[in-house]
Design a protein around this motif. Structure first.
Motif, PDB file in Angstrom:
ATOM      1  N   GLY A  24       0.720  -1.255  -0.351  1.00 43.37           N
ATOM      2  CA  GLY A  24      -0.048   0.279   0.099  1.00 43.37           C
ATOM      3  C   GLY A  24       0.565   1.132  -0.347  1.00 43.37           C
ATOM      4  O   GLY A  24       2.498   1.299  -0.348  1.00 43.37           O
ATOM      5  N   PRO A  25       0.757   2.460  -0.077  1.00 42.94           N
ATOM      6  CA  PRO A  25       1.215   3.926   0.255  1.00 42.94           C
ATOM      7  C   PRO A  25       2.351   3.583   1.449  1.00 42.94           C
ATOM      8  O   PRO A  25       3.291   4.202   1.038  1.00 42.94           O
ATOM      9  CB  PRO A  25       0.059   4.213   0.308  1.00 42.94           C
ATOM     10  N   VAL A  26       1.259   2.459   2.766  1.00 42.29           N
ATOM     11  CA  VAL A  26       3.119   2.624   2.783  1.00 42.29           C
ATOM     12  C   VAL A  26       2.813   1.556   4.067  1.00 42.29           C
ATOM     13  O   VAL A  26       3.627   1.184   5.069  1.00 42.29           O
ATOM     14  CB  VAL A  26       1.900   3.676   4.917  1.00 42.29           C
ATOM     15  N   ALA A  27       2.648   0.836   3.200  1.00 43.38           N
ATOM     16  CA  ALA A  27       2.880  -0.983   3.729  1.00 43.38           C
ATOM     17  C   ALA A  27       3.958  -1.587   2.774  1.00 43.38           C
ATOM     18  O   ALA A  27       3.930  -1.611   1.989  1.00 43.38           O
ATOM     19  CB  ALA A  27       1.922  -1.054   3.854  1.00 43.38           C
ATOM     20  N   TYR A  28       5.247  -2.080   3.478  1.00 44.45           N
ATOM     21  CA  TYR A  28       6.179  -3.258   2.318  1.00 44.45           C
ATOM     22  C   TYR A  28       5.823  -5.013   2.949  1.00 44.45           C
ATOM     23  O   TYR A  28       5.737  -4.703   4.034  1.00 44.45           O
ATOM     24  CB  TYR A  28       6.941  -2.775   2.449  1.00 44.45           C
ATOM     25  N   LYS A  29       6.213  -5.276   2.501  1.00 45.22           N
ATOM     26  CA  LYS A  29       5.860  -7.687   2.739  1.00 45.22           C
ATOM     27  C   LYS A  29       7.765  -7.632   2.055  1.00 45.22           C
ATOM     28  O   LYS A  29       8.437  -6.877   1.109  1.00 45.22           O
ATOM     29  CB  LYS A  29       5.311  -8.066   1.097  1.00 45.22           C
ATOM     30  N   LEU A  30       8.067  -8.243   3.005  1.00 45.54           N
ATOM     31  CA  LEU A  30       9.452  -8.751   3.318  1.00 45.54           C
ATOM     32  C   LEU A  30       9.491 -10.133   2.814  1.00 45.54           C
ATOM     33  O   LEU A  30       8.632 -10.689   3.469  1.00 45.54           O
ATOM     34  CB  LEU A  30      10.224  -8.173   4.805  1.00 45.54           C
ATOM     35  N   ALA A  31      10.388 -11.022   2.251  1.00 43.71           N
ATOM     36  CA  ALA A  31      10.805 -11.404   2.816  1.00 43.71           C
ATOM     37  C   ALA A  31      11.988 -12.162   4.243  1.00 43.71           C
ATOM     38  O   ALA A  31      13.339 -12.354   4.456  1.00 43.71           O
ATOM     39  CB  ALA A  31      11.821 -12.250   1.586  1.00 43.71           C
ATOM     40  N   LEU A  32      10.780 -12.946   4.292  1.00 40.30           N
ATOM     41  CA  LEU A  32      11.760 -13.172   6.122  1.00 40.30           C
ATOM     42  C   LEU A  32      12.445 -14.764   5.532  1.00 40.30           C
ATOM     43  O   LEU A  32      11.666 -15.522   5.373  1.00 40.30           O
ATOM     44  CB  LEU A  32      10.246 -12.726   7.211  1.00 40.30           C
ATOM     45  N   PRO A  33      12.834 -15.036   6.865  1.00 40.50           N
ATOM     46  CA  PRO A  33      13.377 -16.680   7.130  1.00 40.50           C
ATOM     47  C   PRO A  33      12.727 -17.178   7.624  1.00 40.50           C
ATOM     48  O   PRO A  33      11.527 -17.304   8.305  1.00 40.50           O
ATOM     49  CB  PRO A  33      14.612 -16.027   8.502  1.00 40.50           C
ATOM     50  N   PRO A  34      12.775 -18.764   7.238  1.00 41.05           N
ATOM     51  CA  PRO A  34      10.895 -19.852   7.841  1.00 41.05           C
ATOM     52  C   PRO A  34      11.573 -19.251   9.807  1.00 41.05           C
ATOM     53  O   PRO A  34      10.270 -19.518  10.281  1.00 41.05           O
ATOM     54  CB  PRO A  34      11.831 -20.700   7.658  1.00 41.05           C
ATOM     55  N   ASN A  35      12.498 -19.335  10.361  1.00 41.16           N
ATOM     56  CA  ASN A  35      12.610 -19.229  11.780  1.00 41.16           C
ATOM     57  C   ASN A  35      11.689 -18.483  12.518  1.00 41.16           C
ATOM     58  O   ASN A  35      11.351 -18.108  13.620  1.00 41.16           O
ATOM     59  CB  ASN A  35      13.658 -19.324  11.907  1.00 41.16           C
ATOM     60  N   LEU A  36      11.258 -17.173  11.174  1.00 39.32           N
ATOM     61  CA  LEU A  36      10.406 -15.851  11.662  1.00 39.32           C
ATOM     62  C   LEU A  36       9.105 -16.263  11.109  1.00 39.32           C
ATOM     63  O   LEU A  36       7.952 -15.061  11.042  1.00 39.32           O
ATOM     64  CB  LEU A  36      11.567 -15.030  11.087  1.00 39.32           C
TER      65      LEU A  36
END
Length: 133
Positions: A24-36
């Motif tokens: 969205g205008p102020v949100a991002y999706k991150l690539a997190l590791p499996p333990n998170l």
């Protein structure tokens, strides 16, 4: 200390992680590791920090062990200094402690009584330990 919750030692950023997409205008999706995997992968921009090469303020996510509740235990590395603070009727002994995964600048003053209760191994006399009672 709970991941993302403020305490005596303020939480630091962990990462770096790749930004997959802008949601969205102020949100991002991150690539997190499996333990998170139990952490939601979409973050508001206020929770993100630009990546810098020196990165002394960043905790490497693979250097700490998070349990299922995303908590980790802070451990003292060394006692840097000692001080006695005098009140009107008593004296309180303090120690300046450097913590694991924290730079020297984030060392904190703790009471000797609290440190002795939480970390009795610091006060065991041994010629091989760097800690001084």
């Amino acid at each position: 200390m709970r991941f993302g919750k403020k305490g005596k030692l303020s939480p630091r950023y962990i990462g770096p992680f790749e930004v997959l997409e802008r949601v969205g205008p102020v949100a991002y999706k991150l690539a997190l590791p499996p333990n998170l995997s139990s952490v939601h992968s979409i973050f508001h921009v206020s929770m993100l920090k630009r990546y810098h090469m020196d990165g002394d303020y960043i905790i490497k996510w693979d250097s700490i062990v998070l349990d299922k509740d995303l908590q980790y235990e802070e451990e003292p590395i060394v006692i840097l200094d000692r001080d006695v603070r005098k009140l009107r009727t008593k004296e309180i002994k303090f120690m300046k402690v450097q913590w694991k995964h924290r730079p020297f600048e984030e060392a904190t003053w703790e009471t000797k009584r609290d440190m002795r209760d939480k970390y009795p191994q610091l006060f065991v006399e041994s010629s091989t330990t760097p800690f001084f009672p």
